[in-house]
Design a protein around this motif. Structure first.
Motif, PDB file in Angstrom:
ATOM      1  N   GLN A   1      32.616  35.375  44.298  1.00 56.75           N
ATOM      2  CA  GLN A   1      33.453  34.587  44.996  1.00 56.75           C
ATOM      3  C   GLN A   1      34.776  34.648  44.647  1.00 56.75           C
ATOM      4  O   GLN A   1      35.082  35.071  43.824  1.00 56.75           O
ATOM      5  N   LEU A   2      35.654  34.192  45.776  1.00 56.75           N
ATOM      6  CA  LEU A   2      37.089  34.339  45.659  1.00 56.75           C
ATOM      7  C   LEU A   2      37.335  33.013  44.985  1.00 56.75           C
ATOM      8  O   LEU A   2      37.442  32.025  45.390  1.00 56.75           O
ATOM      9  N   VAL A   3      37.791  33.143  43.727  1.00 55.85           N
ATOM     10  CA  VAL A   3      38.471  31.852  42.854  1.00 55.85           C
ATOM     11  C   VAL A   3      39.963  31.408  42.968  1.00 55.85           C
ATOM     12  O   VAL A   3      40.165  30.606  42.808  1.00 55.85           O
ATOM     13  N   GLU A   4      40.720  32.613  43.238  1.00 55.99           N
ATOM     14  CA  GLU A   4      42.000  32.057  43.554  1.00 55.99           C
ATOM     15  C   GLU A   4      42.691  32.958  44.766  1.00 55.99           C
ATOM     16  O   GLU A   4      42.312  34.131  44.745  1.00 55.99           O
ATOM     17  N   MET A   5      43.567  32.347  45.433  1.00 58.34           N
ATOM     18  CA  MET A   5      44.125  33.271  46.591  1.00 58.34           C
ATOM     19  C   MET A   5      45.543  32.473  46.844  1.00 58.34           C
ATOM     20  O   MET A   5      45.928  31.581  46.524  1.00 58.34           O
ATOM     21  N   TRP A   6      46.286  33.570  47.131  1.00 57.20           N
ATOM     22  CA  TRP A   6      47.572  33.325  47.487  1.00 57.20           C
ATOM     23  C   TRP A   6      48.099  34.156  48.709  1.00 57.20           C
ATOM     24  O   TRP A   6      47.877  35.327  48.774  1.00 57.20           O
ATOM     25  N   LYS A   7      49.075  33.386  49.594  1.00 55.78           N
ATOM     26  CA  LYS A   7      49.618  34.100  50.634  1.00 55.78           C
ATOM     27  C   LYS A   7      51.202  33.719  50.637  1.00 55.78           C
ATOM     28  O   LYS A   7      51.542  32.557  50.567  1.00 55.78           O
ATOM     29  N   ASP A   8      52.219  34.747  51.081  1.00 55.22           N
ATOM     30  CA  ASP A   8      53.400  34.421  51.085  1.00 55.22           C
ATOM     31  C   ASP A   8      53.800  33.479  52.139  1.00 55.22           C
ATOM     32  O   ASP A   8      53.470  33.963  53.253  1.00 55.22           O
ATOM     33  N   PRO A   9      53.991  32.316  52.139  1.00 52.21           N
ATOM     34  CA  PRO A   9      54.332  31.575  53.365  1.00 52.21           C
ATOM     35  C   PRO A   9      55.706  31.924  54.159  1.00 52.21           C
ATOM     36  O   PRO A   9      55.866  31.438  55.091  1.00 52.21           O
ATOM     37  N   THR A  10      56.318  33.008  53.781  1.00 50.34           N
ATOM     38  CA  THR A  10      57.551  33.185  54.397  1.00 50.34           C
ATOM     39  C   THR A  10      57.532  34.552  54.908  1.00 50.34           C
ATOM     40  O   THR A  10      58.529  35.181  55.430  1.00 50.34           O
ATOM     41  N   ALA A  11      56.269  35.076  54.672  1.00 55.47           N
ATOM     42  CA  ALA A  11      56.046  36.803  55.172  1.00 55.47           C
ATOM     43  C   ALA A  11      56.071  36.617  56.676  1.00 55.47           C
ATOM     44  O   ALA A  11      55.889  35.774  57.471  1.00 55.47           O
ATOM     45  N   SER A  12      56.436  37.871  57.298  1.00 51.56           N
ATOM     46  CA  SER A  12      56.475  38.330  58.538  1.00 51.56           C
ATOM     47  C   SER A  12      54.807  37.748  59.311  1.00 51.56           C
ATOM     48  O   SER A  12      53.778  37.912  58.370  1.00 51.56           O
ATOM     49  N   SER A  13      54.951  37.303  60.433  1.00 52.16           N
ATOM     50  CA  SER A  13      53.656  37.027  61.147  1.00 52.16           C
ATOM     51  C   SER A  13      52.940  38.171  61.680  1.00 52.16           C
ATOM     52  O   SER A  13      51.965  38.117  62.110  1.00 52.16           O
TER      53      SER A  13
ATOM     54  N   GLY B   1      44.504  37.864  45.730  1.00 53.36           N
ATOM     55  CA  GLY B   1      43.497  37.210  45.506  1.00 53.36           C
ATOM     56  C   GLY B   1      42.801  37.753  44.251  1.00 53.36           C
ATOM     57  O   GLY B   1      42.895  38.793  43.833  1.00 53.36           O
ATOM     58  N   THR B   2      42.095  36.820  43.471  1.00 50.08           N
ATOM     59  CA  THR B   2      41.159  37.206  42.404  1.00 50.08           C
ATOM     60  C   THR B   2      39.801  36.892  42.551  1.00 50.08           C
ATOM     61  O   THR B   2      39.392  35.620  43.018  1.00 50.08           O
ATOM     62  N   THR B   3      38.767  37.671  42.290  1.00 52.78           N
ATOM     63  CA  THR B   3      37.331  37.618  42.554  1.00 52.78           C
ATOM     64  C   THR B   3      36.644  37.239  41.419  1.00 52.78           C
ATOM     65  O   THR B   3      37.058  37.753  40.215  1.00 52.78           O
ATOM     66  N   GLU B   4      35.522  36.721  41.348  1.00 51.39           N
ATOM     67  CA  GLU B   4      34.769  36.488  39.907  1.00 51.39           C
ATOM     68  C   GLU B   4      33.289  37.000  40.464  1.00 51.39           C
ATOM     69  O   GLU B   4      32.822  36.428  41.394  1.00 51.39           O
TER      70      GLU B   4
ATOM     71  N   LEU C   1      34.078  40.389  50.960  1.00 48.26           N
ATOM     72  CA  LEU C   1      34.482  39.199  50.877  1.00 48.26           C
ATOM     73  C   LEU C   1      35.982  38.998  51.350  1.00 48.26           C
ATOM     74  O   LEU C   1      36.419  38.051  52.187  1.00 48.26           O
ATOM     75  N   ILE C   2      36.608  39.911  50.891  1.00 52.95           N
ATOM     76  CA  ILE C   2      38.227  40.088  50.930  1.00 52.95           C
ATOM     77  C   ILE C   2      38.654  40.239  52.479  1.00 52.95           C
ATOM     78  O   ILE C   2      39.531  39.607  53.011  1.00 52.95           O
ATOM     79  N   VAL C   3      38.189  41.607  52.866  1.00 53.30           N
ATOM     80  CA  VAL C   3      38.872  41.767  54.283  1.00 53.30           C
ATOM     81  C   VAL C   3      38.683  40.901  55.300  1.00 53.30           C
ATOM     82  O   VAL C   3      39.509  40.464  56.026  1.00 53.30           O
ATOM     83  N   PRO C   4      37.248  40.073  55.541  1.00 52.02           N
ATOM     84  CA  PRO C   4      37.379  39.004  56.468  1.00 52.02           C
ATOM     85  C   PRO C   4      38.380  37.898  56.157  1.00 52.02           C
ATOM     86  O   PRO C   4      38.725  37.232  57.289  1.00 52.02           O
TER      87      PRO C   4
END
Length: 212
Positions: free
Chosen positions: A30-42, A179-182, A199-202
């Motif tokens: 499972q994906l236990v932690e996730m972060w995305k840069d909110p200011t990154a290019s779309s 992201g960090t997976t467990e 899990l990650i690619v989708p």
């Protein structure tokens, strides 16, 4: 319903109950932690270089191939770093040169963060077990129930954490997703990679990090 059918149904029900109680952790990722840069290019990534930072080169190839396969299934052009650097993962300068040479607009890094052991006590329980006794007079079977105590036990799980970082290379290098997976009780490195890549690619697709 015949007596044989009744006996079979009771045995099946008893077996299913025991399996549900005794069954421990079956593993999974499972994906236990996730972060995305909110200011990154779309603008999503179309061409990705995959780098698995691992000492064992066979494991490195397995992990890079696993992510490349999942990325390509979703239309992203992806290449494993061992294609150019078969003996070890590229250093920073080698990576920058390769990205510029082949015009990659993204790099996916993955590495293992560590392994820990988790011990859980599963308490005992008492269940009812059917006993069939054949009557000497009627020749039919009579059902009796007896209590059977299942003792408690200690269950040990191996928990493995992996981290996946995605960088964009447009204009200036910048991490846009992490992201960090467990994984619980993975049967092998290949098994863990297969679960993590699926899990990650989708998730990268859903977050708009990679192109549809």
């Amino acid at each position: 319903m015949s007596s044989i059918s009744v006996r079979f149904a009771l045995i099946l029900a008893s077996s299913c109950l025991a399996a549900s109680v005794l069954g421990g952790c079956t593993g999974g990722t499972q994906l236990v932690e996730m972060w995305k840069d909110p200011t990154a290019s779309s603008v999503p990534i179309h061409k990705m270089l995959v780098v698995a930072v691992m000492r064992d080169q066979l494991s490195r190839r397995i992990w890079e191939d696993g992510f490349v396969s999942q990325l390509e299934k979703r239309g992203v052009t992806a290449t494993p770093s061992y294609d150019r650097f078969p003996d070890q993962a590229p250093d920073t300068l080698q990576l920058e040169d390769l990205v510029q040479e082949r015009a990659y607009d993204g790099v996916l890094f993955t590495h293992r963060q560590g392994t820990q052991t988790q011990t859980t006590y599963v308490p005992g329980y008492t269940r009812l077990e059917p006993v069939w006794v054949r009557s000497r007079w009627s020749l039919n079977y009579n059902t009796y129930w007896r209590e059977v105590h299942e003792p408690g036990y200690v269950e040990t799980d191996k928990i493995v954490h992996h981290r996946v970082d995605v960088w964009t290379t447009r204009n200036d290098w910048r991490m846009v997703w992490s992201g960090t997976t467990e994984s619980v009780n993975p049967t092998s490195s290949r098994d863990a990679n297969r679960q993590i890549a699926k899990l990650i690619v989708p998730e990268l697709l859903a977050q708009g990090v990679i192109a549809r």
